[in-house]
Motif scaffolding. Sequence first.
Motif, PDB file in Angstrom:
ATOM      1  N   GLU A   1       0.806  -1.217   0.000  1.00  0.00           N
ATOM      2  CA  GLU A   1       0.000   0.000   0.000  1.00  0.00           C
ATOM      3  C   GLU A   1       0.842   1.272   0.000  1.00  0.00           C
ATOM      4  OE1 GLU A   1      -3.397   0.338  -0.116  1.00  0.00           O
ATOM      5  OE2 GLU A   1      -3.460  -1.825  -0.484  1.00  0.00           O
ATOM      6  N   LYS A   2       2.192   1.106   0.074  1.00  0.00           N
ATOM      7  CA  LYS A   2       3.123   2.234   0.068  1.00  0.00           C
ATOM      8  C   LYS A   2       2.836   3.205   1.214  1.00  0.00           C
ATOM      9  CE  LYS A   2       3.766   1.969  -4.946  1.00  0.00           C
ATOM     10  NZ  LYS A   2       3.712   2.690  -6.239  1.00  0.00           N
ATOM     11  N   LEU A   3       2.689   2.617   2.400  1.00  0.00           N
ATOM     12  CA  LEU A   3       2.487   3.426   3.610  1.00  0.00           C
ATOM     13  C   LEU A   3       3.810   3.584   4.349  1.00  0.00           C
ATOM     14  CD1 LEU A   3      -0.790   1.728   4.939  1.00  0.00           C
ATOM     15  CD2 LEU A   3      -0.602   3.809   3.564  1.00  0.00           C
ATOM     16  N   LYS A   4       3.912   4.595   5.192  1.00  0.00           N
ATOM     17  CA  LYS A   4       5.098   4.839   6.001  1.00  0.00           C
ATOM     18  C   LYS A   4       4.750   4.543   7.468  1.00  0.00           C
ATOM     19  CE  LYS A   4       6.957   8.413   2.916  1.00  0.00           C
ATOM     20  NZ  LYS A   4       7.411   9.829   2.822  1.00  0.00           N
ATOM     21  N   VAL A   5       5.202   3.400   7.901  1.00  0.00           N
ATOM     22  CA  VAL A   5       4.893   2.957   9.265  1.00  0.00           C
ATOM     23  C   VAL A   5       6.181   2.462   9.904  1.00  0.00           C
ATOM     24  CG1 VAL A   5       3.447   1.475  10.700  1.00  0.00           C
ATOM     25  CG2 VAL A   5       2.613   2.245   8.465  1.00  0.00           C
TER      26      VAL A   5
ATOM     27  N   GLU B   1       8.159   0.212  15.420  1.00  0.00           N
ATOM     28  CA  GLU B   1       7.546   0.320  16.748  1.00  0.00           C
ATOM     29  C   GLU B   1       6.026   0.420  16.634  1.00  0.00           C
ATOM     30  OE1 GLU B   1       9.930   2.203  15.627  1.00  0.00           O
ATOM     31  OE2 GLU B   1      11.707   1.666  16.834  1.00  0.00           O
ATOM     32  N   ALA B   2       5.551   1.158  15.638  1.00  0.00           N
ATOM     33  CA  ALA B   2       4.102   1.278  15.451  1.00  0.00           C
ATOM     34  C   ALA B   2       3.492  -0.050  15.023  1.00  0.00           C
ATOM     35  CB  ALA B   2       3.800   2.354  14.414  1.00  0.00           C
ATOM     36  N   LEU B   3       4.195  -0.796  14.182  1.00  0.00           N
ATOM     37  CA  LEU B   3       3.696  -2.115  13.790  1.00  0.00           C
ATOM     38  C   LEU B   3       3.628  -3.058  14.990  1.00  0.00           C
ATOM     39  CD1 LEU B   3       5.493  -2.769  10.369  1.00  0.00           C
ATOM     40  CD2 LEU B   3       3.107  -2.149  10.760  1.00  0.00           C
ATOM     41  N   ALA B   4       4.619  -2.969  15.871  1.00  0.00           N
ATOM     42  CA  ALA B   4       4.602  -3.817  17.067  1.00  0.00           C
ATOM     43  C   ALA B   4       3.433  -3.462  17.971  1.00  0.00           C
ATOM     44  CB  ALA B   4       5.924  -3.678  17.823  1.00  0.00           C
ATOM     45  N   VAL B   5       3.128  -2.166  18.083  1.00  0.00           N
ATOM     46  CA  VAL B   5       1.989  -1.745  18.909  1.00  0.00           C
ATOM     47  C   VAL B   5       0.680  -2.239  18.296  1.00  0.00           C
ATOM     48  CG1 VAL B   5       0.690   0.250  19.725  1.00  0.00           C
ATOM     49  CG2 VAL B   5       3.176   0.236  19.887  1.00  0.00           C
ATOM     50  N   ILE B   6       0.554  -2.146  16.974  1.00  0.00           N
ATOM     51  CA  ILE B   6      -0.663  -2.611  16.316  1.00  0.00           C
ATOM     52  C   ILE B   6      -0.824  -4.118  16.498  1.00  0.00           C
ATOM     53  CG2 ILE B   6      -1.792  -2.902  14.076  1.00  0.00           C
ATOM     54  CD1 ILE B   6      -0.564  -0.261  13.208  1.00  0.00           C
ATOM     55  N   ALA B   7       0.273  -4.862  16.325  1.00  0.00           N
ATOM     56  CA  ALA B   7       0.211  -6.313  16.486  1.00  0.00           C
ATOM     57  C   ALA B   7      -0.163  -6.698  17.913  1.00  0.00           C
ATOM     58  CB  ALA B   7       1.551  -6.938  16.102  1.00  0.00           C
TER      59      ALA B   7
ATOM     60  N   ARG C   1      -7.214   2.299   9.886  1.00  0.00           N
ATOM     61  CA  ARG C   1      -7.670   3.481  10.635  1.00  0.00           C
ATOM     62  C   ARG C   1      -6.522   4.441  10.906  1.00  0.00           C
ATOM     63  NH1 ARG C   1      -9.683   2.679  16.807  1.00  0.00           N
ATOM     64  NH2 ARG C   1      -9.823   4.868  17.452  1.00  0.00           N
ATOM     65  N   ALA C   2      -5.361   3.891  11.300  1.00  0.00           N
ATOM     66  CA  ALA C   2      -4.215   4.754  11.593  1.00  0.00           C
ATOM     67  C   ALA C   2      -3.695   5.430  10.325  1.00  0.00           C
ATOM     68  CB  ALA C   2      -3.107   3.930  12.246  1.00  0.00           C
ATOM     69  N   ALA C   3      -3.719   4.702   9.191  1.00  0.00           N
ATOM     70  CA  ALA C   3      -3.259   5.305   7.937  1.00  0.00           C
ATOM     71  C   ALA C   3      -4.168   6.450   7.507  1.00  0.00           C
ATOM     72  CB  ALA C   3      -3.185   4.235   6.855  1.00  0.00           C
ATOM     73  N   SER C   4      -5.445   6.306   7.741  1.00  0.00           N
ATOM     74  CA  SER C   4      -6.372   7.390   7.414  1.00  0.00           C
ATOM     75  C   SER C   4      -6.154   8.592   8.325  1.00  0.00           C
ATOM     76  CB  SER C   4      -7.814   6.896   7.524  1.00  0.00           C
ATOM     77  OG  SER C   4      -8.055   5.824   6.635  1.00  0.00           O
TER      78      SER C   4
ATOM     79  N   LEU D   1       0.949   8.210   6.932  1.00  0.00           N
ATOM     80  CA  LEU D   1       2.109   8.199   7.817  1.00  0.00           C
ATOM     81  C   LEU D   1       1.649   7.786   9.214  1.00  0.00           C
ATOM     82  CD1 LEU D   1       5.099   8.802   8.376  1.00  0.00           C
ATOM     83  CD2 LEU D   1       4.441  11.173   8.853  1.00  0.00           C
ATOM     84  N   VAL D   2       2.159   6.667   9.701  1.00  0.00           N
ATOM     85  CA  VAL D   2       1.749   6.142  11.000  1.00  0.00           C
ATOM     86  C   VAL D   2       2.948   6.197  11.934  1.00  0.00           C
ATOM     87  CG1 VAL D   2       0.788   4.182  12.251  1.00  0.00           C
ATOM     88  CG2 VAL D   2       0.075   4.624   9.894  1.00  0.00           C
ATOM     89  N   GLU D   3       2.896   7.086  12.941  1.00  0.00           N
ATOM     90  CA  GLU D   3       3.956   7.212  13.940  1.00  0.00           C
ATOM     91  C   GLU D   3       3.464   6.709  15.282  1.00  0.00           C
ATOM     92  OE1 GLU D   3       5.091  11.266  13.946  1.00  0.00           O
ATOM     93  OE2 GLU D   3       6.086  11.191  11.973  1.00  0.00           O
ATOM     94  N   LEU D   4       4.423   6.417  16.144  1.00  0.00           N
ATOM     95  CA  LEU D   4       4.072   5.820  17.433  1.00  0.00           C
ATOM     96  C   LEU D   4       3.245   6.767  18.288  1.00  0.00           C
ATOM     97  CD1 LEU D   4       4.394   3.403  19.323  1.00  0.00           C
ATOM     98  CD2 LEU D   4       6.524   4.418  20.163  1.00  0.00           C
ATOM     99  N   GLU D   5       3.589   8.048  18.320  1.00  0.00           N
ATOM    100  CA  GLU D   5       2.849   8.990  19.147  1.00  0.00           C
ATOM    101  C   GLU D   5       1.407   9.134  18.665  1.00  0.00           C
ATOM    102  OE1 GLU D   5       5.702   9.505  17.742  1.00  0.00           O
ATOM    103  OE2 GLU D   5       7.107   9.597  19.441  1.00  0.00           O
ATOM    104  N   VAL D   6       1.263   9.215  17.333  1.00  0.00           N
ATOM    105  CA  VAL D   6      -0.086   9.329  16.773  1.00  0.00           C
ATOM    106  C   VAL D   6      -0.892   8.068  17.046  1.00  0.00           C
ATOM    107  CG1 VAL D   6      -1.388   9.607  14.635  1.00  0.00           C
ATOM    108  CG2 VAL D   6       0.702  10.925  14.999  1.00  0.00           C
ATOM    109  N   LEU D   7      -0.234   6.915  16.942  1.00  0.00           N
ATOM    110  CA  LEU D   7      -0.924   5.650  17.191  1.00  0.00           C
ATOM    111  C   LEU D   7      -1.352   5.517  18.647  1.00  0.00           C
ATOM    112  CD1 LEU D   7      -1.789   3.000  15.845  1.00  0.00           C
ATOM    113  CD2 LEU D   7       0.432   2.053  16.472  1.00  0.00           C
ATOM    114  N   ASN D   8      -0.490   5.934  19.586  1.00  0.00           N
ATOM    115  CA  ASN D   8      -0.859   5.877  21.011  1.00  0.00           C
ATOM    116  C   ASN D   8      -2.046   6.784  21.305  1.00  0.00           C
ATOM    117  OD1 ASN D   8       1.053   3.999  21.866  1.00  0.00           O
ATOM    118  ND2 ASN D   8       2.637   5.564  22.126  1.00  0.00           N
TER     119      ASN D   8
END
Length: 605
Positions: free
Chosen positions: A195-199, A202-208, A224-227, A232-239
């Motif tokens: 999907e050519k996303l930037k993740v 650490e963010a992938l580990a949190v999602i998993a 949801r995080a990509a939207s 761009l999915v960063e750890l702070e945004v994901l938390n």
Amino acid sequence: MPYENLATKYRPKNLDMVMGQETIKTTLANSVKLGRLAHAYVFYGPRGCGKTTIARILAKTLNCRDAKDGKPCDKCASCLEIAESKSLDVIEIDAASHTDVDNVRSVIIENVGLAPSRDKYKIYILDEVHMLSKQSFNALLKTIEEPPAHVVFIMATTEQTKVPVTILSRSQCFRFRPIPEDLIAERLREVVTSEKLKVSDEALAVIAGAAGGAMRDALTLLDRAASFGKGLVELEVLNELLGHASPDLIKDVALALIKRDAAALYAGFEKISREGYDPITILRDLRNTLSETFLNLQGFSKIPTQLSAALDKDCSPMTLARLSRKLNAIIDEVKFSDSPALASEIALFTLVETPQDLDSLVKRLESLEGRLASGATVPDSSRPAQSFAGDQKKNEKSALTPPSAKLPAASPASPRVIVPPSSQPEARTLPAGLSSSALWKRLLGAISVNRPLLYNTLLSVRVVFDDEGAWKLSSSNEFEAGIIEKARVELEANLERVAGRKILLTVDHSAAATPAAVREEDAEQIFEAPEVLEAGDAEDVPGTAFLSALESNLPEQKGGLPVQGQTENMKGGEAADTNVAENDPELKHLNKVFHGRITRIQKIK
């Protein structure tokens, strides 16, 4: 073309694309190759682990016209229709919306005998089959047990315990396990690349970790995080999206719990409330952090945590395990609270007030007891040294000092010395000339501690002292007389210890028997406790060495009044109250009722 969510777009199309469930994939592939198909399958396990996906893949494999090595071609009309849920020969039924027996009869039972319209098999996929009613299951029993040769049932459920055993016994059951986090993270990397996303990793580990073993949940969360981050999915945004607090904040709250620092805990929760984090999510993160740190400190996990590096060296790993376990109970409690934030904070404050490292406290107490029992000196650090000399002088004639012993004066730095039981004076001898009634009271005192039921029964009997060597016990209750008869041998043995001679007991059941009145002179006798028995009896009880050392130094008291040595240290008001206890008929009667166990009476006017 409308947007297709990631969970649907990247749904596995064959068994090789399914993450995990290796045993199930191998079994189904071999059964297709060998032609050993069952007429009914039950797939059960947690959500999002591939039950419905593998059911569709199995349906495609059975009806595919160009299947090779147990794999569907995904190009023929049958495979494409099954993938789009449009096949006439593969009927997917949502059991939650078809619970009635009429629906089961019209959709399945009446049509099961019809041949497939085009494909080889007619396949029924029943999702959430545990939602069917009891009558629906009963209607399916015969059909599932002996279906036509062209029919295959595939039932999926998240609650296998709600499916009747009669259905399970007629099917091949496969248990689906949660997908490991590393496999979920691996699959997410493939999706992110496609999907050519930037993740970040650490963010992938949190999602998993947040997916809880469900691949569908992980893909939905990534979508949801990509939207939210515009690709761009960063750890702070994901938390922030998940409601997770920062790792540093969780670490600070965990340290406050471990160190029992109420001020630090309050400051941490103030920040949590200010940022608007979900309290249940905070409690779960806190529990997970403590559990992961415990596993790391024990050597079971190789993944270090921020908390493990911040802990003191003397912190016991079991403290973390106990806190994690108690947090589970708090999470269940907070779920049903009308104010989760307040309930969470107050519950954590109760953990701060509760000692956690109980093992070390028990070891210290056992060590102290051993030192006291061996006669070792133990300094009293709980009181200032200046007041110790005065207290020692004041207590020279206290209850801890026998009348015949004189303790030397101690210096301010002198430690307390407890004499072991082995060096105590021998047990005092019984006074001579005791009446039979007094001996009976001594026997009751010996029985009251270890045999309370027997003691209460003996209080209601009438005792006839026909002879010094033979007593008669009469009870108006036949059941109580039976209890006493069973314990007669034990009573005679205790009585021989108390009296110093053999006394035979006879138990009689008489409806007219009433308890005998206690004579006035006998009321003044000492109501002895079990120490009148053999001197070594009490020493056999575990954990009583220290208490025995103290109790053996206690001066003998009579009639509930202080001994002579104690009255010298009493204030004038207290001595006056004691004289009132001697002369007041009401208080004297109370002393008689309690068998001489009242050590001091102070009447408040």
